[in-house]
Design an enzyme around this catalytic site. Structure first.
Site: not given
Length: 326
Positions: A79, A82
């Site tokens: 991600c 993230c």
């Protein structure tokens, strides 16, 4: 201690309350001293950010949330947002210095936790306060917005549940191989005021003790000894002129009277019936709304201060309070 102008002998043990308060102050001072010297009363900065899995979730998140708000960062290696949000949250966790704990959950390795929280996309950030989960935000939010959210979370944790965070031993980590000696402890500037407050308590001058403790807290709101002493002095002041039998009769005959239940809870506590006091106020919070609910909640938080945040009865009552509030 034998308070003047009272007829509570055998009903309310004010001396025991005072002794317990003094013992608690000494214990808090000992923990603070241990923390300053690198003891077990404080955690190193690295412990403010932890990796959590399904097996350790109850211990590392739910149980810890009874003493400090726990922010959960749901993330994954693949991600990209993230990778922006994660380091920012870690930096803020260290900057906030124990006001919240950051728990990082890899969703690929912990699918069950992802399902339990209803995560639809990542990064997703939740908080757990006194055992209750709260959604915070999703996606890589701007730092200013994240700070505002964290400030609100900390305020809720402190005002509603008395969570003041965990102590951090800044000297506990240094350059690799460096020898860390105990930090110097400066002389406290409030010794005279605190001593005056203790003397006022011994003389049954509860109003004087309250004012002395408030004088300390006006300059140092986090002063542990003053917070504990103030809660104790205010409790003793409230109960000294009560008619215990009348208070208990009122509470029994008027279960919907919030003021009567609050007064009875004070008597429960000074009589050593801690669970009864907490349970009475939690139930009063559950049954009421608006100003009445808030009055009962605030009195419960004050009684938490008298007993101490680490007492298992306080932790259990905080969890019960969270259930009726959320």
């Amino acid at each position: 201690m034998q308070p003047r102008n009272m007829s509570m002998s055998g009903v309310v043990d004010l001396a025991a309350v005072k002794a317990a308060g003094e013992a608690k102050v000494k214990a808090e001072q000992a923990r603070a001293e241990s923390a300053r010297q690198g003891g077990g009363g404080a955690v190193p900065p690295s412990a403010l950010v932890i990796d959590v899995d399904e097996a350790g979730f109850e211990r590392d998140v739910l149980q810890r949330s009874a003493e400090v708000p726990v922010v959960i960062d749901f993330w994954a290696e693949w991600c990209e947002p993230c990778k922006q949000l994660g380091p920012l949250l870690e930096r803020l966790a260290r900057e906030y210095n124990g006001r919240f704990l950051l728990a990082k959950v890899d969703v690929d390795a912990n699918q069950m936790l992802m399902q339990q929280f209803g995560i639809q996309g990542i990064p997703a950030v939740f908080a757990v306060v006194a055992g209750q989960a709260l959604p915070l935000f999703q996606g890589a939010a701007p730092e200013a917005q994240i700070r505002q959210t964290l400030d609100q979370l900390i305020e809720v944790g402190e005002e509603r549940f008395g969570l003041t965070g965990i102590a951090v031993d800044a000297a506990g980590e240094g350059p690799e191989g460096a020898e860390q000696g105990p930090a110097e402890v400066p002389a406290g500037p409030y010794d005279a005021l605190l001593e005056a407050a203790v003397q006022a308590l011994d003389a049954n001058d509860f109003a004087g003790a309250v004012q002395a403790y408030k004088n300390v807290l006006s300059d140092d709101p986090a002063n542990t000894e003053a917070k504990l002493g103030l809660a104790q002095a205010e409790l003793l002041s409230r109960v000294r002129d009560m008619d215990p039998q009348q208070v208990r009769n009122d509470a029994a005959e008027k279960p919907g009277d919030v003021a009567a239940q609050i007064a009875a809870a004070d008597l429960d506590l000074v009589g050593g019936h801690v669970e009864d006091a907490f349970g009475r106020l939690v139930e009063t919070v559950r049954r009421n709304f608006g100003d009445d609910r808030d009055a009962a909640r605030l009195r419960l938080l004050e009684l938490f201060e008298v007993i101490g945040p680490e007492d298992p009865r306080v932790i259990a009552a905080r969890t019960a309070l969270a259930r009726v509030l959320f």
